[in-house]
Design an enzyme around this catalytic site. Structure first.
Site, short mmCIF file in Angstrom:
data_model
loop_
_atom_site.label_atom_id
_atom_site.label_comp_id
_atom_site.label_asym_id
_atom_site.label_seq_id
_atom_site.Cartn_x
_atom_site.Cartn_y
_atom_site.Cartn_z
N GLU A 198 0.83 -1.21 0.00
CA GLU A 198 0.00 0.00 0.00
C GLU A 198 0.87 1.27 0.00
O GLU A 198 0.83 2.09 0.91
CB GLU A 198 -0.97 -0.01 1.17
N GLU A 384 -5.45 -8.44 -1.18
CA GLU A 384 -6.19 -8.26 0.08
C GLU A 384 -7.63 -7.96 -0.25
O GLU A 384 -7.91 -7.12 -1.11
CB GLU A 384 -5.65 -7.08 0.90
C1 BG6 Z 1 -4.67 -2.85 4.62
C2 BG6 Z 1 -3.34 -3.27 5.15
O1 BG6 Z 1 -4.72 -1.46 4.60
O2 BG6 Z 1 -5.81 -3.14 5.34
C3 BG6 Z 1 -3.39 -4.39 6.17
O3 BG6 Z 1 -2.45 -3.62 4.12
C4 BG6 Z 1 -4.57 -4.18 7.09
O4 BG6 Z 1 -2.17 -4.40 6.86
C5 BG6 Z 1 -5.84 -4.22 6.25
O5 BG6 Z 1 -4.65 -5.07 8.15
C6 BG6 Z 1 -7.13 -4.14 7.05
O6 BG6 Z 1 -7.10 -3.01 7.89
P1 BG6 Z 1 -7.41 -3.13 9.44
O7 BG6 Z 1 -7.17 -1.78 9.97
O8 BG6 Z 1 -8.82 -3.60 9.54
O9 BG6 Z 1 -6.45 -4.16 9.96
#
Ligand code: BG6
Length: 486
Positions: A198, A384
């Site tokens: 990111e 993701e």
């Molecule tokens: C992304 C990141 O922004 O979102 C992850 O790459 C992160 O590291 C994921 O865990 C989800 O966000 P959060 O704040 O719910 O953990």
């Protein structure tokens, strides 16, 4: 019509070391910036701690910058989730066996810079390298392809302290050395790499070690990240021409709130913010809209004469991206707000939201895949996607996470539509936090994403026992049928 994903499609799951690995000082690892952030919640934000000259610990919130010269960080009485996280360090065999049971074809994880180079520079920690050898061997034993994020939000603490992190050009060489070390060591074990997680969200001390919040420092740090990434891409291809080295961006598509041209313009500007990072890494040059913006802001990014050529030669092989939610843009600054992944978002009245206020928008994923493919014509990798929710253990020990299954069913359908109907080129799909990990944004454990439950709470207490959720069996079937049955 064929209802399956293309042959060889990489189904898997995704994690990041700072939220999963633990072992924060084990095996010779050096401290990284993320080790100094405490746990938190909605109501009490995560804090960074540092020691003052008279030996007391003070806290600053994650958004603020640390004072120059802070050199002690860990207050003994406080809880820091990265230190144990969900302890992949000691559970990797068990976890990879569970991933194999689900039928994973690939597994996305990150390696920790300060585990391999404890102070981020040229000393290499053999024990750290061996740890990842063991992890990759374990994956390969089951035919699981490792997908490696070289740097996921952590900066070696020494580089933050001594160099002001990525504000300094020196970090480019240190990072390229780190890349050379891992490329050479793992060249026969790992084929898929991403240079920075990111990259469009790298802007604070915690992630890139910079002490200032001022836009010129950030612009300079971003330039260093681009040069480092481009040099890594070129170097990786020299070491193994079969490497696929991608960029990684948080992709939050924005829709105009209305057809009012001002709303449409707001939306274009919002989208430019992430497209800037993609344009540089995919096309190998700065886009005009960003250069003009810097000019208006009076920001002069210091570039070396060879940088233009480095960026061109280091364009990436594929676009990796995270997708959780969409947002809307409007010129009406009084519009209602909601939560979002590292952004404050305006509420979209057509969409439901997660408990953390993130808009649930499966079609937005199909839209994103089309937008990215139209713009770059590069292969893509959804590295993701997922649904953060509170899970409950039933009396019989089961976890019935139908809400998570519903989320994935709709999102995977959108992925199928993009691939099978629209014809985009997609390498794979790795749902976020395939096993429960600490939340990056809030530091909580109760915001869970996994198909596998880990017994750990928001204060660091738990047995770390692993348990299959209902979604575990559901996703296993999706993989077994190569996406045909959702
Ligand atoms: C992304 C990141 O922004 O979102 C992850 O790459 C992160 O590291 C994921 O865990 C989800 O966000 P959060 O704040 O719910 O953990």
């Amino acid at each position: 019509m064929n209802n399956q994903m293309p042959e060889g499609f990489l189904w898997g799951g995704a994690t990041a070391a700072n939220q999963y690995e633990g072992g924060y000082l084990s095996g010779g690892k050096g401290l990284s910036t993320l080790d100094a952030i405490t746990g938190g919640s909605h109501t009490s934000p995560r804090m960074i701690t540092f020691r003052t000259a008279d030996g007391e610990y003070k806290k600053v919130t994650k958004e603020q910058s640390l004072p120059e010269g802070a050199t002690g960080y860990i207050a003994p009485e406080l809880y820091y989730p990265s230190h144990v996280a969900t302890d992949f360090y000691h559970h990797y065999k068990e976890d990879i066996a569970l991933f194999a049971e689900m039928g994973f074809k690939c597994f996305r994880m990150s390696i920790v810079w300060s585990r391999i180079c404890p102070n981020g520079m040229y000393d290499v920690n053999e024990e750290g390298l061996r740890f990842y050898d063991n992890v990759f061997d374990e994956c390969l034993k089951y035919g699981i392809e490792p997908v490696v994020t070289i740097n996921h939000f952590d900066t070696p603490m020494y580089l933050a302290d001594v160099y002001d992190g990525w504000a300094s050009r020196e970090l480019v060489d240190f990072y390229v050395f780190f890349c050379r070390t891992v490329f050479e060591r793992y060249k026969d074990k790992v084929r898929y790499w991403m240079t920075f997680n990111e990259i469009n969200f790298l802007r604070s001390w915690t992630q890139i070690g910079i002490h200032s919040n001022d836009p010129a420092t950030k612009a300079q740090a971003h330039h260093h990240l681009f040069v480092a990434s481009a040099r890594a891409v070129r170097l990786g291809h020299e070491i193994n021409p079969d490497f696929k080295i991608g960029m990684m961006v948080s992709y939050i598509p924005s829709y105009p709130m209305t057809c009012r041209p001002e709303d449409v313009w707001e939306s274009i500007e919002f989208n430019h913010e992430k497209e800037f990072f993609m344009d540089v890494q995919c096309r190998g040059e700065y886009p005009a809209y960003r250069l003009k913006m810097y000019e208006r802001m009076g920001i002069e990014v210091r570039m070396q004469p060879e940088d233009a050529e480095i960026l061109k030669a280091g364009a990436v092989d594929y676009v990796g991206f995270s997708y959780y939610m969409s947002t809307v843009s409007t010129a009406d600054k009084n519009a209602e707000m909601t939560g979002g992944n590292q952004i404050m978002a305006y509420r979209n009245p057509y969409l439901k939201e997660s408990q953390w206020g993130w808009a649930i928008d499966p079609l937005g994923l199909r839209i994103s895949l089309n937008q990215i493919y139209d713009r770059y014509r590069l292969p893509m990798f959804i590295v993701e996607n997922g649904f953060g929710a509170v899970d409950t253990i039933e009396d019989d020990g089961s976890i019935i996470d139908d809400y998570r299954i519903d989320y994935f069913r709709a999102h995977i359908q959108a992925v199928k539509d993009a691939v099978l109907i629209d014809g985009v080129d997609l390498i794979g799909y790795t749902p976020w936090g395939c096993i429960d990990v600490v939340s990056s944004g809030t530091g909580e454990m109760k915001k869970r994403y996994g198909f596998i439950y880990v017994d750990m709470d928001d204060t660091g207490h738990g047995t770390l026992e692993r348990r299959r959720k209902k979604s575990f069996y559901w996703y296993k079937h999706v993989i077994e049928t190569n996406g045909a049955e959702l």
